[in-house]
Design an enzyme around this catalytic site. Structure first.
Site, PDB file in Angstrom:
ATOM      1  N   PHE A   1       8.590  55.801  19.967  1.00  0.00           N
ATOM      2  CA  PHE A   1       7.689  54.791  19.405  1.00  0.00           C
ATOM      3  C   PHE A   1       6.252  55.264  19.594  1.00  0.00           C
ATOM      4  O   PHE A   1       5.791  55.434  20.721  1.00  0.00           O
ATOM      5  CB  PHE A   1       7.854  53.414  20.049  1.00  0.00           C
TER       6      PHE A   1
ATOM      7  N   ASP B   1       2.304  60.985  24.768  1.00  0.00           N
ATOM      8  CA  ASP B   1       1.823  59.665  24.364  1.00  0.00           C
ATOM      9  C   ASP B   1       1.963  58.756  25.580  1.00  0.00           C
ATOM     10  O   ASP B   1       3.063  58.303  25.912  1.00  0.00           O
ATOM     11  CB  ASP B   1       2.660  59.148  23.186  1.00  0.00           C
TER      12      ASP B   1
ATOM     13  N   LYS C   1      -3.770  50.908  25.078  1.00  0.00           N
ATOM     14  CA  LYS C   1      -3.382  49.633  25.678  1.00  0.00           C
ATOM     15  C   LYS C   1      -4.237  49.137  26.863  1.00  0.00           C
ATOM     16  O   LYS C   1      -5.224  48.462  26.603  1.00  0.00           O
ATOM     17  CB  LYS C   1      -1.886  49.642  25.984  1.00  0.00           C
TER      18      LYS C   1
END
Ligand SMILES: *Cc1c(COP(=O)(O)O)cnc(C)c1O
Length: 427
Positions: free
Chosen positions: A165, A250, A279
């Site tokens: 993802f 990531d 985030k």
């Protein structure tokens, strides 16, 4: 076009009382209705309207209290309305918030230096969202492949992992293995090759002279909290070294102490050439992300190669610097490690016949339930018992509460999850 609202209603009300007063007047039901009526249906929210947050706690309009174990998909490391972050916002908005990168600002300067130092790397390309940070890494890797490694133009390939993802842009969903993410959104960007996650030999076999980079999450979070075997990260690093392939981690979700270290790659000292972060960098108040990495790679960008109007803005920079300082001062890594062990052990010790496995590293926790469990029923039981959580893939419920969550709140989560599991229809 006709105005959507007669001129005397919404805008005048806002001018008169402010948006805050208007939103406080909306009932939970009205908020849900309005969202469904005017908003694209690209999410299916739990049936709860959050009106206030404080640390790891959130409330709906009826005053019901919840423990927030979604934590904005782990973006909420600092919790709702962290005091230092909120103070920094208030102070900065009195002075300067947005300029674009057409100019220099002292805030952006200090942010670039601070983030590079925090990440232990050389340079930073600031963006807003995680997907943009990943896109930035992809562009950097490709340009590096053509201009430094010598891959023939348009031949560069990037190797990714099944179950990944990395966000929702068309390029990124093009190399997702989740049918629901990509169906009807093609045609997709070529140049990506997917291999099984956790399989270093598969990477060895997949690398060709045209391989620019290997891009992966050190732990697949949205994929179901999938933790690779010990040694995988280090082996990946050495394969990339031996074949002149860039390693891109990531760490948008795993980064910034979530797993008990600043970054998950540090568990095996598998330092990346490029890394996507985001985030929690926004301190729980706004989107701040970046592609960071070694000078030799990031330096391939020349003026005009890439950009973002809001990427690297003074307000976001101040928020991010404050967020980073908070992670250090409050020892987020130590907290996540200690509290994560406590929560994961507590969930396991519930010894529920409905739970198949609890996987975790730090406060990145997945509770996988048995085949027979109706996960819709469980998420509603959890909601009823005051726990906010959502399912990731593989029937796994995520527990990624704010890292500032208190020990007694962790124990309360365990208690409430226990009660929710106990109230499920027996197997
Ligand atoms: C959430 C996430 C992204 C995308 O971030 P957005 O801010 O939603 O674009 C990318 N990679 C990983 C690993 C993520 O968890």
């Amino acid at each position: 076009m006709k105005p959507a609202t007669p001129p005397s209603t919404l805008w005048e009300a806002i001018a008169r009382s402010g948006v805050g007063a208007l939103t406080r007047e909306l009932s939970d039901a009205e908020a849900v209705q309005m969202t469904e009526r005017y908003g694209a249906h690209n999410y299916k929210p739990l049936p709860v309207n959050i009106v206030r947050g404080d640390g790891a706690v959130a409330w709906d309009g009826a005053g019901k209290q919840y423990l927030d174990c979604v934590g904005a998909y782990s973006a909420m490391a600092h919790g709702h309305l962290s005091e230092r972050v909120v103070e920094a916002v208030k102070d900065q908005v009195d002075r300067l918030s947005l300029t674009s990168r057409a100019f220099y600002t002292s805030e952006v300067a200090l942010f670039l230096k601070g983030l590079a130092e925090y990440c232990g790397t050389d340079m930073v390309c600031p963006m807003n969202t995680g997907a943009e940070a990943v896109e930035t890494c992809i562009k950097l890797a490709r340009k590096w492949a053509y201009t430094v490694k010598g891959v023939p133009e348009n031949q560069a390939e990037i190797i990714v992992c099944d179950g990944n993802f990395h966000g929702r842009t068309t390029t990124i969903v093009g190399f997702s293995s989740e049918p629901g993410y990509k169906e009807h959104f093609g045609p997709f960007t070529p140049g990506f090759k997917s291999i099984p996650f956790g399989d270093a030999d598969a990477l060895r076999r997949a690398v060709t002279p045209n391989t620019a980079a290997f891009l992966a999450e050190p732990i697949q979070a949205e994929g179901g909290i999938i933790i690779p075997d010990d040694g995988y990260l280090q082996e990946i690093r050495s394969i990339c070294n031996n074949s002149n392939v860039l390693l891109i981690w990531d760490e948008v979700q795993t980064g910034f102490c979530r797993t008990g270290r600043r970054f998950a790659w540090q568990y095996e000292d598998a330092e990346p050439d490029l890394m996507a972060v985001g985030k929690p960098l926004g301190g729980g108040v706004m989107p701040v992300s970046a592609a960071v990495g070694r000078r030799e790679v990031v330096e391939v960008f020349k003026p005009g190669d890439h950009g973002s109007t809001f990427g690297g803005n003074p307000l976001g920079s101040v928020v991010a610097l404050t967020a980073l300082a908070e992670m250090e001062i409050e020892d987020f890594a130590g907290r996540a490690s200690r509290l994560g062990d406590r929560l994961a052990k507590g969930l396991l010790d519930l010894d529920s016949p409905h739970v198949r496995e609890v996987r975790h590293r730090g406060l990145l926790i997945g509770m996988e339930v048995m085949e027979h469990v109706d996960s819709y029923e469980l998420s509603h039981q959890l909601l009823h018992h005051g726990v906010l959580t959502k399912e990731t893939r593989h029937r796994t419920f995520r527990f990624t509460p704010p890292i500032v969550i208190a020990e007694d709140q962790i124990d309360e989560v365990i208690h409430r999850v226990g009660a929710s599991l106990a109230s499920l229809t027996p197997a």
